[in-house]
Design an enzyme around this catalytic site. Structure first.
Site, PDB file in Angstrom:
ATOM      1  CG  HIS A  48       4.360   1.879  -5.592  1.00 53.72           C
ATOM      2  ND1 HIS A  48       5.505   2.360  -5.011  1.00 53.72           N
ATOM      3  CD2 HIS A  48       3.396   2.789  -5.301  1.00 53.72           C
ATOM      4  CE1 HIS A  48       5.255   3.500  -4.391  1.00 53.72           C
ATOM      5  NE2 HIS A  48       3.983   3.788  -4.555  1.00 53.72           N
ATOM      6  CD  GLU A 152       0.032   9.939  -3.802  1.00 49.70           C
ATOM      7  OE1 GLU A 152      -0.559   8.901  -3.497  1.00 49.70           O
ATOM      8  OE2 GLU A 152       0.693  10.053  -4.845  1.00 49.70           O
TER       9      GLU A 152
END
Length: 253
Positions: A48, A152
């Site tokens: 990210h 996740e």
């Protein structure tokens, strides 16, 4: 490779909680400064973040100068990206979005040299002192690097038992924000459902003797993660920490 930094970190995290941060900065000075704070590790974020591979090489140097354990989070299960991250001299690599045992195996294979894996070989890189480090020493030390797998999502949880059976990784990391997204509650990281899933994952990992990691964005959550047996705690992001610190100064002015 910074053998002492690697061994010291592995020894510490094996018996107590270590605290680090995610980093999205493009300034290596900020990485170095973070080390002087006393943090244990820093996760240099490619998933990210906007940092380039060239800058990552300098970030890794900056971290080592200030005795900060450098880890690179790559974008995903990509053998070239994983090998390139470790070539910078990073002492750990973190791979996100692990949903199956096959992905876990591929990640480990990409991060380890034979006989533990099939990482692409080039010893004329930062990690091997640009070819000046003895070959056998480099390959042995490189295979001791820390490998962190992120689970996740719902699919990863469904396949967790099989993932935990994969040999060769050191830490299982739970991303609570992506976990909340996967169950239809984006951002609700403190919801009972997310906390319950994290506890279920943690219980299974502990039963296999695998170290646990997670993201936190509050001091209170840091402490609760410690109490729950998480030894690898990544607190927030450098730029967010910087912004909040400035706002607190303004409020007190």
């Amino acid at each position: 490779m910074s053998t002492n930094l690697l061994q010291d970190f592995k020894k510490k995290i094996s018996h107590q909680a270590c605290l680090g941060i995610f980093s999205k900065t493009t300034d290596s000075n900020l990485v170095e400064a973070a080390g002087y704070s006393g943090l244990d590790f820093i996760i240099l974020d490619q998933e990210h973040g906007t940092v380039t591979l060239e800058t990552l090489n300098n970030h890794v140097r900056a971290a080592k100068i200030s005795n900060l354990f450098p880890i690179i989070r790559v974008k995903g299960v990509d053998a070239h990206a994983i090998g390139a991250a470790l070539d910078t001299g990073a002492l750990g690599v973190q791979i996100p979005n692990i949903a199956t045992a096959e992905q876990a195996k591929a990640a480990v294979q990409a991060a380890r040299f034979y006989p533990k894996g099939m990482r692409g070989v080039c010893r004329f890189v930062n990690a091997a002192q640009f070819g000046t480090q003895p070959k056998d020493q480099y390959f042995d030390q490189a295979n001791q690097s820390v490998v962190i797998l992120q689970v996740e999502g719902v699919e990863g949880i469904q396949n967790l038992d099989a993932i935990l059976e994969v040999p060769g990784f050191d830490i299982l990391f739970i991303g609570p924000y992506d976990l909340s997204q996967s169950i239809g509650k984006p951002g609700q990281v403190d919801s009972p459902e997310v906390l319950s899933l994290m506890q279920q994952i943690a219980a299974k990992a502990k039963a296999k003797g695998i170290l646990l990691g997670a993201f936190s964005d509050t001091i209170v959550r840091n402490q609760s993660l410690k109490n729950e047996g998480f030894n690898y705690i990544a607190h927030s992001v450098d730029l967010n920490i910087f912004s909040i610190a400035l706002s607190q100064i303004i409020k007190k002015d």
